[in-house]
Structures are given as C-alpha cells and as structure tokens.
Design a protein around this motif. Structure first.
Motif, PDB file in Angstrom:
ATOM      1  N   MET A   1       0.759  -1.182  -0.043  1.00 59.52           N
ATOM      2  CA  MET A   1      -0.053  -0.140  -0.084  1.00 59.52           C
ATOM      3  C   MET A   1       0.829   1.164   0.028  1.00 59.52           C
ATOM      4  N   ASN A   2       0.301   2.420  -0.344  1.00 59.99           N
ATOM      5  CA  ASN A   2       1.121   3.695  -0.559  1.00 59.99           C
ATOM      6  C   ASN A   2       1.496   3.890   0.905  1.00 59.99           C
ATOM      7  N   LYS A   3       2.965   4.252   0.978  1.00 61.00           N
ATOM      8  CA  LYS A   3       3.606   4.593   2.234  1.00 61.00           C
ATOM      9  C   LYS A   3       2.623   5.549   2.931  1.00 61.00           C
ATOM     10  N   ILE A   4       1.812   6.405   2.426  1.00 59.52           N
ATOM     11  CA  ILE A   4       1.274   7.523   3.068  1.00 59.52           C
ATOM     12  C   ILE A   4       0.085   6.985   3.883  1.00 59.52           C
ATOM     13  N   LEU A   5      -0.499   5.744   3.404  1.00 61.02           N
ATOM     14  CA  LEU A   5      -1.364   5.295   4.108  1.00 61.02           C
ATOM     15  C   LEU A   5      -1.092   4.711   5.536  1.00 61.02           C
ATOM     16  N   LYS A   6       0.096   4.639   5.834  1.00 59.20           N
ATOM     17  CA  LYS A   6       0.360   3.804   7.106  1.00 59.20           C
ATOM     18  C   LYS A   6       0.234   4.959   8.091  1.00 59.20           C
TER      19      LYS A   6
ATOM     20  N   ILE B   1       6.118   6.442  -8.166  1.00 56.05           N
ATOM     21  CA  ILE B   1       6.043   7.402  -9.102  1.00 56.05           C
ATOM     22  C   ILE B   1       6.487   8.902  -8.488  1.00 56.05           C
ATOM     23  N   GLY B   2       5.616   9.169  -7.540  1.00 51.47           N
ATOM     24  CA  GLY B   2       5.600  10.299  -6.958  1.00 51.47           C
ATOM     25  C   GLY B   2       6.869  10.542  -6.233  1.00 51.47           C
ATOM     26  N   ALA B   3       7.272   9.722  -5.373  1.00 53.62           N
ATOM     27  CA  ALA B   3       8.566   9.603  -4.583  1.00 53.62           C
ATOM     28  C   ALA B   3       9.629   9.822  -5.357  1.00 53.62           C
ATOM     29  N   ALA B   4       9.532   9.269  -6.475  1.00 56.42           N
ATOM     30  CA  ALA B   4      11.151   9.049  -7.478  1.00 56.42           C
ATOM     31  C   ALA B   4      11.133  10.430  -7.990  1.00 56.42           C
ATOM     32  N   LYS B   5       9.724  11.181  -8.377  1.00 56.97           N
ATOM     33  CA  LYS B   5       9.664  12.494  -8.892  1.00 56.97           C
ATOM     34  C   LYS B   5      10.419  13.412  -7.967  1.00 56.97           C
ATOM     35  N   GLU B   6       9.711  13.394  -6.769  1.00 55.68           N
ATOM     36  CA  GLU B   6       9.897  14.435  -5.637  1.00 55.68           C
ATOM     37  C   GLU B   6      11.583  14.283  -5.291  1.00 55.68           C
ATOM     38  N   ASN B   7      12.267  13.035  -5.597  1.00 58.01           N
ATOM     39  CA  ASN B   7      13.531  12.985  -5.059  1.00 58.01           C
ATOM     40  C   ASN B   7      14.653  13.255  -6.404  1.00 58.01           C
ATOM     41  N   ASN B   8      13.862  13.749  -7.486  1.00 61.12           N
ATOM     42  CA  ASN B   8      14.719  13.955  -8.744  1.00 61.12           C
ATOM     43  C   ASN B   8      15.248  12.779  -9.339  1.00 61.12           C
ATOM     44  N   VAL B   9      14.668  11.645  -9.179  1.00 58.40           N
ATOM     45  CA  VAL B   9      15.198  10.267  -9.709  1.00 58.40           C
ATOM     46  C   VAL B   9      14.766  10.250 -11.222  1.00 58.40           C
ATOM     47  N   ASP B  10      15.497  10.210 -12.163  1.00 58.81           N
ATOM     48  CA  ASP B  10      15.272   9.967 -13.423  1.00 58.81           C
ATOM     49  C   ASP B  10      14.968   8.432 -13.757  1.00 58.81           C
ATOM     50  N   PHE B  11      13.735   7.986 -13.914  1.00 63.13           N
ATOM     51  CA  PHE B  11      13.403   6.437 -13.994  1.00 63.13           C
ATOM     52  C   PHE B  11      12.432   6.094 -15.074  1.00 63.13           C
ATOM     53  N   VAL B  12      12.458   4.822 -15.417  1.00 60.15           N
ATOM     54  CA  VAL B  12      11.585   4.154 -16.454  1.00 60.15           C
ATOM     55  C   VAL B  12      11.289   2.912 -15.742  1.00 60.15           C
TER      56      VAL B  12
ATOM     57  N   SER C   1      -9.632   6.868 -17.582  1.00 63.10           N
ATOM     58  CA  SER C   1      -9.430   7.885 -18.488  1.00 63.10           C
ATOM     59  C   SER C   1      -8.673   9.294 -17.474  1.00 63.10           C
ATOM     60  N   ILE C   2      -8.733   9.156 -16.091  1.00 65.76           N
ATOM     61  CA  ILE C   2      -8.149  10.108 -15.431  1.00 65.76           C
ATOM     62  C   ILE C   2      -6.434  10.009 -15.511  1.00 65.76           C
ATOM     63  N   TYR C   3      -5.923   9.165 -16.187  1.00 62.74           N
ATOM     64  CA  TYR C   3      -4.478   8.914 -16.373  1.00 62.74           C
ATOM     65  C   TYR C   3      -4.102   9.094 -17.787  1.00 62.74           C
ATOM     66  N   ASP C   4      -4.837   9.487 -18.612  1.00 63.05           N
ATOM     67  CA  ASP C   4      -4.768   9.797 -20.127  1.00 63.05           C
ATOM     68  C   ASP C   4      -3.557  10.465 -20.244  1.00 63.05           C
ATOM     69  N   ASN C   5      -2.980  11.484 -19.478  1.00 60.63           N
ATOM     70  CA  ASN C   5      -2.143  12.330 -19.659  1.00 60.63           C
ATOM     71  C   ASN C   5      -1.041  12.336 -18.561  1.00 60.63           C
ATOM     72  N   ASN C   6      -1.023  10.907 -18.053  1.00 61.73           N
ATOM     73  CA  ASN C   6       0.024  10.542 -17.040  1.00 61.73           C
ATOM     74  C   ASN C   6       0.577   9.174 -17.317  1.00 61.73           C
ATOM     75  N   PRO C   7       1.660   9.012 -18.164  1.00 62.46           N
ATOM     76  CA  PRO C   7       2.081   7.703 -19.115  1.00 62.46           C
ATOM     77  C   PRO C   7       2.691   6.815 -17.946  1.00 62.46           C
ATOM     78  N   GLU C   8       3.125   7.341 -16.870  1.00 64.68           N
ATOM     79  CA  GLU C   8       3.448   6.539 -15.823  1.00 64.68           C
ATOM     80  C   GLU C   8       2.357   5.477 -14.990  1.00 64.68           C
ATOM     81  N   MET C   9       1.284   6.269 -14.655  1.00 63.26           N
ATOM     82  CA  MET C   9       0.279   5.855 -14.185  1.00 63.26           C
ATOM     83  C   MET C   9      -0.722   4.839 -15.232  1.00 63.26           C
ATOM     84  N   LYS C  10      -0.651   5.500 -16.401  1.00 65.68           N
ATOM     85  CA  LYS C  10      -1.211   4.455 -17.462  1.00 65.68           C
ATOM     86  C   LYS C  10      -0.526   3.296 -17.633  1.00 65.68           C
TER      87      LYS C  10
END
Length: 413
Positions: free
Chosen positions: A1-6, A276-287, A349-358
C-alpha cells in the motif's frame, strides 16, 4: 500500500446521507436509516479536505433518493485494523460498511463476518468493473464487495545507472535471465541490482516470483503448491540474488528498501504506484519496466473494496450506498485524490495524460490479488520466517519451501 497510508491517526467524519437500493434510480424513500462507514487514511493530512469532499459528494448523491437517512464516515487507522474489525464484528457491533483487500475478504467471508451481496447486485450493476477487480471480491462463487481501487507492482529502473552500465533504456528485461544479465553489470559497477523487502508482506516479495515461475502458494480448495518444482524456483532465485549481492544484506528483514533506490544505490526497485511520486520528488530519472517472467508474466496488484458487515441491520440499503460509492463519477473523484487506479475501465481516463500511471494501470490486467484462501494472512508469517532462515543460511531453498508447505497444511486443517 501507499506509504502515506500507514499514518495512524483517527478522524471522525460525520456526514448526513441517504440510503436506498437497486441499480436503477430508486424512488425517493422516507425510511429512516442510519449507516456507518469505516474508511482509512487513504491520503495524508495535506489532502484531508479533498477526501472529505469526495465523501460529501457521495453523501449528496445518496440524499437524492433517501432524504431521511444518515451516514457517518469514521476514519480508522491502518495499524491493527484486522484485529479491530474481527473483535468489533464478533461482538455484533461495528460498521455497516468497511474496506478490505482480497485476502482479507476470504478470511472474513469464512468467519461469516461479511455479507454475500449477490442478491442485491444485478448483472447490470457489475458492468464496467474490470474482470480482475470483480474476481478479487468473489470467493467460492459469491460476491462479497464492490471494488473502488486497484494497485499494481513492477520494476522501476534508475536511468542514470542504466546508462552507466551501457543498458538500452528502451529495451529493458522481460525475463529473469535477461534481468540477471543486466543485474550482474550493475553489481559489478558497485550498485545493487534490485530491492527486496524481506520484512514486508510476501505479496510484494516472494509471491510474485512464485507466480512468475509458474508456481502457486495455495488455493481456495486448500490445495498447497508452494513446494512444487516451479514454486521452489522462486526460493532459489531469491537465495541466489542474496549470495551474488544483487540485493542488500538487510533484505532479510527490511520493510521498505525504496530509500536505496531514491538515493541512487540500486538499479531497479520493485514498487507500486506511489513510487512514481516519490521518485519525482527526489529527482530520480526513472523508467518503468516489465514485472518479468520465468514462465508467466504476472505481478501482484491489490484491489481495495468496500464490503457490508453481517452485523448490519440495513444490508440492502448498505449495498445501495456501495453502488454510489463505486459508481464511475465517485470512483474517478476518489482515485484522483488518492492516486490509485480505478476499478472501472471507463474511469481509467483520469490517467490519459499521465504515462507512468497509465503503464501501471496496464499491469493490473496481469496482476494477481494475492492468495485466495481464508488462511492466507494467517500462514504468511510462517512462510516469511522460512524465507528469512533460507537467506541466513540455515535452510536450503527446497527445505524452506517444504517447511512452508507443512506449516500451511497445518493451518488449513
């Protein structure tokens, strides 16, 4: 589960609401009904107002046909939630509606703590939900809830490390063999190949590997497969990773090794949507890569669903509220705020503009929801202890699998 959920805080939300029933628009009911819904901290404090607004919208929609009903939302911490559920419901108290994931559904259904809602949910009501999400709340051919969210897991690669070891970021591993070849280069360059959370749930560590090898753990018919030839391959793979330095030495007991990935110390992290969010917040370039396969490409992906307790005196009304909570509009609002994957195909469709979540949403099509057996969460600690003993060197992979099978069979008796 999402870390924030803990986070474990309790917030009571009292929302006036109405209740009705049926898949079609019900005529207005003057009946006075009280419903209690237990929810969890699906978001952090910064989004508290947003999730409350979602609950308020569900409430407002319910009021249209049930003007004299009251629904109270109460937020329950994630910690020790199962114990709270079982003790409260066993005492014939507790909520009308609450939240479970698949391996909890089987457990609560076997204890007759949640209601079979088949008679209240028509074939029309079931349309739009993904097949995998509905399968996750069906146990012994009976429907026990309506899903609202999904999650999937896969490998997240650090692009900087991939480039350093000469890997093609557009041609990531699809199989165990390909990953092992790439991982060896990462280890040679001074990195760990991947994360492995030996102290976390086996749904995020051992089990996906067993499924990828073509094996299984146990099923709802109490058949045990964890020590067959295919399943043992997963034990052997983890053991080899540990010996070869593919995973860190604290992998035996660590609950969350994502920080290693965020700090740039590991080539690939096994993670879910929240990474996804954690990596972006920490400026990790990922795939994001494939979950991998030895024989089968698959992964773990939970389904979160709301169920009706058997102590409810308003089961039919409660099911109507479930339908409102999980309709397309409310599902979109809920998942937009929480960052999960909707259980309805039309809401993706909420993730049509979010390729990682898609991409993560695509993996839900091959995701398994866990072990569908009423004792799954009960025998998990024993299996986990055997894997840990294997990594410590006191058991061979086959011995760890055999001991796990023996333990599971004991619980199933």
């Amino acid at each position: 589960m999402n870390k924030i959920l803990k986070r474990s805080f309790v917030i009571g939300l009292a929302l006036l609401t109405l209740v009705g029933c049926g898949s079609k628009k019900s005529p207005s009911s003057d009946e006075k009904v009280n419903l209690t819904v237990w929810v969890h901290p699906y978001v952090g404090a910064d989004k508290k107002a947003d999730i409350e607004a979602v609950y308020a919208n569900m409430t407002e929609e319910f009021k249209k046909t049930n003007p004299n009903a009251t629904v109270t939302f109460e937020e329950i911490p994630w910690a020790n939630r199962e114990q709270k559920f079982t003790t409260t419901l066993a005492a014939k108290q507790g909520p009308d509606i609450f939240y479970l994931i698949p391996d909890q559904v089987t457990q609560f259904a076997d204890k007759d703590l949640i209601a079979n809602i088949d008679e209240f949910v028509s074939s029309e009501d079931r349309k739009g939900f993904s097949d995998t999400s509905m399968d996750a709340v069906t146990y012994k051919d009976k429907l026990y809830g309506l899903p609202i969210l999904r999650e999937s897991q896969s490998l997240f690669y650090n692009k900087k490390i991939l480039e350093e070891i000469g890997a093609d970021v557009n041609n990531l591993p699809k199989t165990w063999k390909e990953f092992h070849e790439l991982g060896a280069k990462a280890v040679e360059a001074g990195y760990y190949a991947r994360t492995y959370d030996g102290g976390n749930t086996l749904n995020s560590s051992l089990y996906p590997l067993i499924w990828q090898a073509g094996g299984d753990i146990a099923n709802d018919k109490n058949e045990v497969f964890i020590n067959n030839e295919k399943s043992v391959k997963a034990f052997e793979q983890i053991n080899q990773w540990y010996k070869d330095g593919f995973i860190s030495k604290d992998s035996i007991t660590v609950e969350d090794s994502a920080p290693l990935f965020l700090e740039g110390k590991v080539m690939a992290a096994w993670g879910a949507n929240n990474l996804i969010g954690a990596a972006k917040e920490n400026n990790v370039d990922f795939v994001i890569g494939s979950p991998l396969k030895e024989e089968v490409e698959t992964t773990f992906g939970t389904t979160g669903a709301f169920v009706v307790s058997n102590v409810s005196e308003n089961k039919e009304k409660a099911v109507e509220f479930l339908k409102i909570m999980t309709n397309e509009k409310n599902m979109i609002e809920f998942n937009t705020v929480t960052g999960f994957i909707p259980a309805r195909e039309s809401a993706l469709s909420i993730y049509d503009n979010n390729p990682e979540m898609k991409q993560m949403a695509e993996f839900t099509k091959i995701a398994r929801p866990g072990v569908i057996n009423s004792q799954a969460r009960v025998f998990m600690p024993d299996v986990q202890a055997n894997v840990q003993a294997m990594l410590e060197g006191t058991l061979t992979p086959q011995e760890a699998a055999n001991k796990s099978a023996e333990s599971i069979k004991t619980y199933l008796k």
